[in-house]
Design a protein around this motif. Structure first.
Motif, PDB file in Angstrom:
ATOM      1  N   GLU A  69       0.838  -1.201   0.000  1.00 11.79           N
ATOM      2  CA  GLU A  69       0.000   0.000   0.000  1.00 11.79           C
ATOM      3  C   GLU A  69       0.878   1.257   0.000  1.00 11.79           C
ATOM      4  O   GLU A  69       0.580   2.232  -0.696  1.00 11.79           O
ATOM      5  CB  GLU A  69      -0.930   0.006   1.208  1.00 11.79           C
ATOM      6  CG  GLU A  69      -2.059  -1.007   1.153  1.00 11.79           C
ATOM      7  CD  GLU A  69      -1.624  -2.404   1.517  1.00 11.79           C
ATOM      8  OE1 GLU A  69      -2.386  -3.356   1.262  1.00 11.79           O
ATOM      9  OE2 GLU A  69      -0.500  -2.557   2.052  1.00 11.79           O
ATOM     10  N   GLN A  70       1.950   1.220   0.766  1.00  5.46           N
ATOM     11  CA  GLN A  70       2.860   2.355   0.802  1.00  5.46           C
ATOM     12  C   GLN A  70       3.498   2.579  -0.567  1.00  5.46           C
ATOM     13  O   GLN A  70       3.613   3.715  -1.026  1.00  5.46           O
ATOM     14  CB  GLN A  70       3.960   2.125   1.843  1.00  5.46           C
ATOM     15  CG  GLN A  70       4.942   3.294   1.959  1.00  5.46           C
ATOM     16  CD  GLN A  70       6.157   2.959   2.798  1.00  5.46           C
ATOM     17  OE1 GLN A  70       6.307   1.842   3.273  1.00  5.46           O
ATOM     18  NE2 GLN A  70       7.041   3.934   2.962  1.00  5.46           N
ATOM     19  N   GLU A  73       0.967   4.150  -2.872  1.00  3.31           N
ATOM     20  CA  GLU A  73       0.726   5.556  -2.570  1.00  3.31           C
ATOM     21  C   GLU A  73       1.678   6.453  -3.352  1.00  3.31           C
ATOM     22  O   GLU A  73       1.300   7.538  -3.802  1.00  3.31           O
ATOM     23  CB  GLU A  73       0.854   5.804  -1.069  1.00  3.31           C
ATOM     24  CG  GLU A  73      -0.355   5.305  -0.282  1.00  3.31           C
ATOM     25  CD  GLU A  73      -0.129   5.333   1.217  1.00  3.31           C
ATOM     26  OE1 GLU A  73       0.926   5.847   1.654  1.00  3.31           O
ATOM     27  OE2 GLU A  73      -1.017   4.839   1.960  1.00  3.31           O
ATOM     28  N   GLU A  74       2.907   5.994  -3.548  1.00  3.32           N
ATOM     29  CA  GLU A  74       3.857   6.760  -4.350  1.00  3.32           C
ATOM     30  C   GLU A  74       3.477   6.734  -5.828  1.00  3.32           C
ATOM     31  O   GLU A  74       3.582   7.730  -6.532  1.00  3.32           O
ATOM     32  CB  GLU A  74       5.271   6.236  -4.137  1.00  3.32           C
ATOM     33  CG  GLU A  74       5.785   6.442  -2.724  1.00  3.32           C
ATOM     34  CD  GLU A  74       7.297   6.374  -2.616  1.00  3.32           C
ATOM     35  OE1 GLU A  74       7.988   6.521  -3.647  1.00  3.32           O
ATOM     36  OE2 GLU A  74       7.792   6.183  -1.485  1.00  3.32           O
ATOM     37  N   HIS A  76       0.428   6.355  -6.909  1.00  2.00           N
ATOM     38  CA  HIS A  76      -0.780   7.175  -6.972  1.00  2.00           C
ATOM     39  C   HIS A  76      -0.421   8.658  -7.071  1.00  2.00           C
ATOM     40  O   HIS A  76      -0.955   9.392  -7.909  1.00  2.00           O
ATOM     41  CB  HIS A  76      -1.638   6.913  -5.734  1.00  2.00           C
ATOM     42  CG  HIS A  76      -2.962   7.613  -5.733  1.00  2.00           C
ATOM     43  ND1 HIS A  76      -3.117   8.899  -5.272  1.00  2.00           N
ATOM     44  CD2 HIS A  76      -4.202   7.211  -6.134  1.00  2.00           C
ATOM     45  CE1 HIS A  76      -4.371   9.262  -5.389  1.00  2.00           C
ATOM     46  NE2 HIS A  76      -5.057   8.252  -5.910  1.00  2.00           N
ATOM     47  N   ALA A  77       0.505   9.103  -6.223  1.00  2.00           N
ATOM     48  CA  ALA A  77       0.896  10.515  -6.217  1.00  2.00           C
ATOM     49  C   ALA A  77       1.609  10.901  -7.500  1.00  2.00           C
ATOM     50  O   ALA A  77       1.422  12.011  -8.020  1.00  2.00           O
ATOM     51  CB  ALA A  77       1.791  10.797  -5.010  1.00  2.00           C
ATOM     52  N   HIS A 137      -8.108  -0.254  -0.911  1.00  2.00           N
ATOM     53  CA  HIS A 137      -7.032   0.727  -0.788  1.00  2.00           C
ATOM     54  C   HIS A 137      -7.431   2.069  -1.397  1.00  2.00           C
ATOM     55  O   HIS A 137      -7.130   3.130  -0.854  1.00  2.00           O
ATOM     56  CB  HIS A 137      -5.763   0.205  -1.458  1.00  2.00           C
ATOM     57  CG  HIS A 137      -4.586   1.119  -1.330  1.00  2.00           C
ATOM     58  ND1 HIS A 137      -4.110   1.545  -0.113  1.00  2.00           N
ATOM     59  CD2 HIS A 137      -3.804   1.711  -2.264  1.00  2.00           C
ATOM     60  CE1 HIS A 137      -3.076   2.353  -0.295  1.00  2.00           C
ATOM     61  NE2 HIS A 137      -2.875   2.468  -1.593  1.00  2.00           N
ATOM     62  N   LYS A 140      -9.313   4.974   0.418  1.00  2.00           N
ATOM     63  CA  LYS A 140      -8.558   5.947   1.213  1.00  2.00           C
ATOM     64  C   LYS A 140      -8.079   7.121   0.368  1.00  2.00           C
ATOM     65  O   LYS A 140      -7.725   8.175   0.896  1.00  2.00           O
ATOM     66  CB  LYS A 140      -7.343   5.265   1.856  1.00  2.00           C
ATOM     67  CG  LYS A 140      -7.676   4.040   2.693  1.00  2.00           C
ATOM     68  CD  LYS A 140      -6.402   3.331   3.138  1.00  2.00           C
ATOM     69  CE  LYS A 140      -6.719   2.034   3.861  1.00  2.00           C
ATOM     70  NZ  LYS A 140      -5.470   1.302   4.234  1.00  2.00           N
ATOM     71  N   GLN A 141      -8.067   6.937  -0.950  1.00  2.00           N
ATOM     72  CA  GLN A 141      -7.521   7.957  -1.838  1.00  2.00           C
ATOM     73  C   GLN A 141      -8.605   8.835  -2.474  1.00  2.00           C
ATOM     74  O   GLN A 141      -8.312   9.924  -2.954  1.00  2.00           O
ATOM     75  CB  GLN A 141      -6.712   7.297  -2.970  1.00  2.00           C
ATOM     76  CG  GLN A 141      -5.681   6.290  -2.507  1.00  2.00           C
ATOM     77  CD  GLN A 141      -4.546   6.918  -1.740  1.00  2.00           C
ATOM     78  OE1 GLN A 141      -4.268   8.104  -1.875  1.00  2.00           O
ATOM     79  NE2 GLN A 141      -3.878   6.129  -0.910  1.00  2.00           N
TER      80      GLN A 141
END
Length: 221
Positions: A69-70, A73-74, A76-77, A137, A140-141
């Motif tokens: 997930e971490q 997140e990168e 995703h960003a 997941h 959360k975004q």
């Protein structure tokens, strides 16, 4: 005088050593993850799978990313947030002409799917299986208040006669993604399909533009 064998020194604690090619490990692991996303979707891309592909131990990968997930997140960003901002800019530019805006968004989605072969498998993988790890997941975004505001704006456009009244606000964007990103991913499976092996990026773009711009009826004079 007998020689004394000195004990071998282990690697000092801290950041794992870089690969011989000098590529930054963190960026390298993300690129490997993107390749696995394209092949196996989000559910099939575990840190263990990334470690195997990278020729590293799971512990070494865990140094850079504690969880998948971490890592995502990168991703995703770096990739999905800019895509969303680009879509928002299209609607700002065509605020008075939403039909054209949606056509422009579809065209952008074709480009995104061409640039990022992993994006369709992660967005559609959960929808086609019982797996829901990506969907959980993404909750959360997603900014659901912003999404509802956008759906309300779609209903306003419908009331103003700028969009077809039978369209469902919650289905427009998934429909456009299916018409573009999903077909872009499917074309890799159609290389040996006698009916669809001709389908390429331009065919999908042209088809999406025609279907969204004119529907299934003949073009009006």
């Amino acid at each position: 005088m007998s020689s004394v064998t000195k004990p071998r020194r282990g690697r000092p604690p801290g950041r794992p050593s870089a690969q011989p090619d000098g590529v930054d490990q963190r960026a390298r692991l993300i690129e490997i993850a993107l390749g696995l996303y394209a092949r196996f979707g989000y559910a099939g891309t575990t840190l263990a799978a990334i470690a195997r592909e990278a020729g590293m131990t799971p512990a070494a990968v865990h140094y850079y990313f504690k969880t998948r997930e971490q890592l995502f997140e990168e991703v995703h960003a770096a990739h999905i947030v800019p895509m969303r901002k680009h879509v928002e800019s299209i609607f700002q530019a065509y605020a008075g002409d939403p039909a054209t805006a949606f056509v422009k968004v579809a065209e952008r989605f074709v480009d995104v799917a061409e640039e990022h072969s992993w994006i369709a498998p992660i967005f559609f993988g959960d929808l086609l299986t019982d797996e829901n790890s990506f969907r959980q997941h993404m909750k959360k975004q997603v900014d659901y208040k912003m999404q509802e505001a956008f759906h309300a704006r779609i209903r306003e456009w419908q009331a103003e006669g700028k969009l077809h009244a039978d369209l469902d606000a919650a289905l427009i964007m998934p429909s456009i993604m299916s018409l573009t990103m999903l077909l872009m991913a499917a074309r890799r499976k159609w290389k040996d399909d006698p009916m669809r092996k001709h389908v390429d990026r331009e065919t999908i773009r042209r088809h999406a533009m025609a279907l969204l711009g004119h529907g299934l009826g003949p073009v009006k004079a």
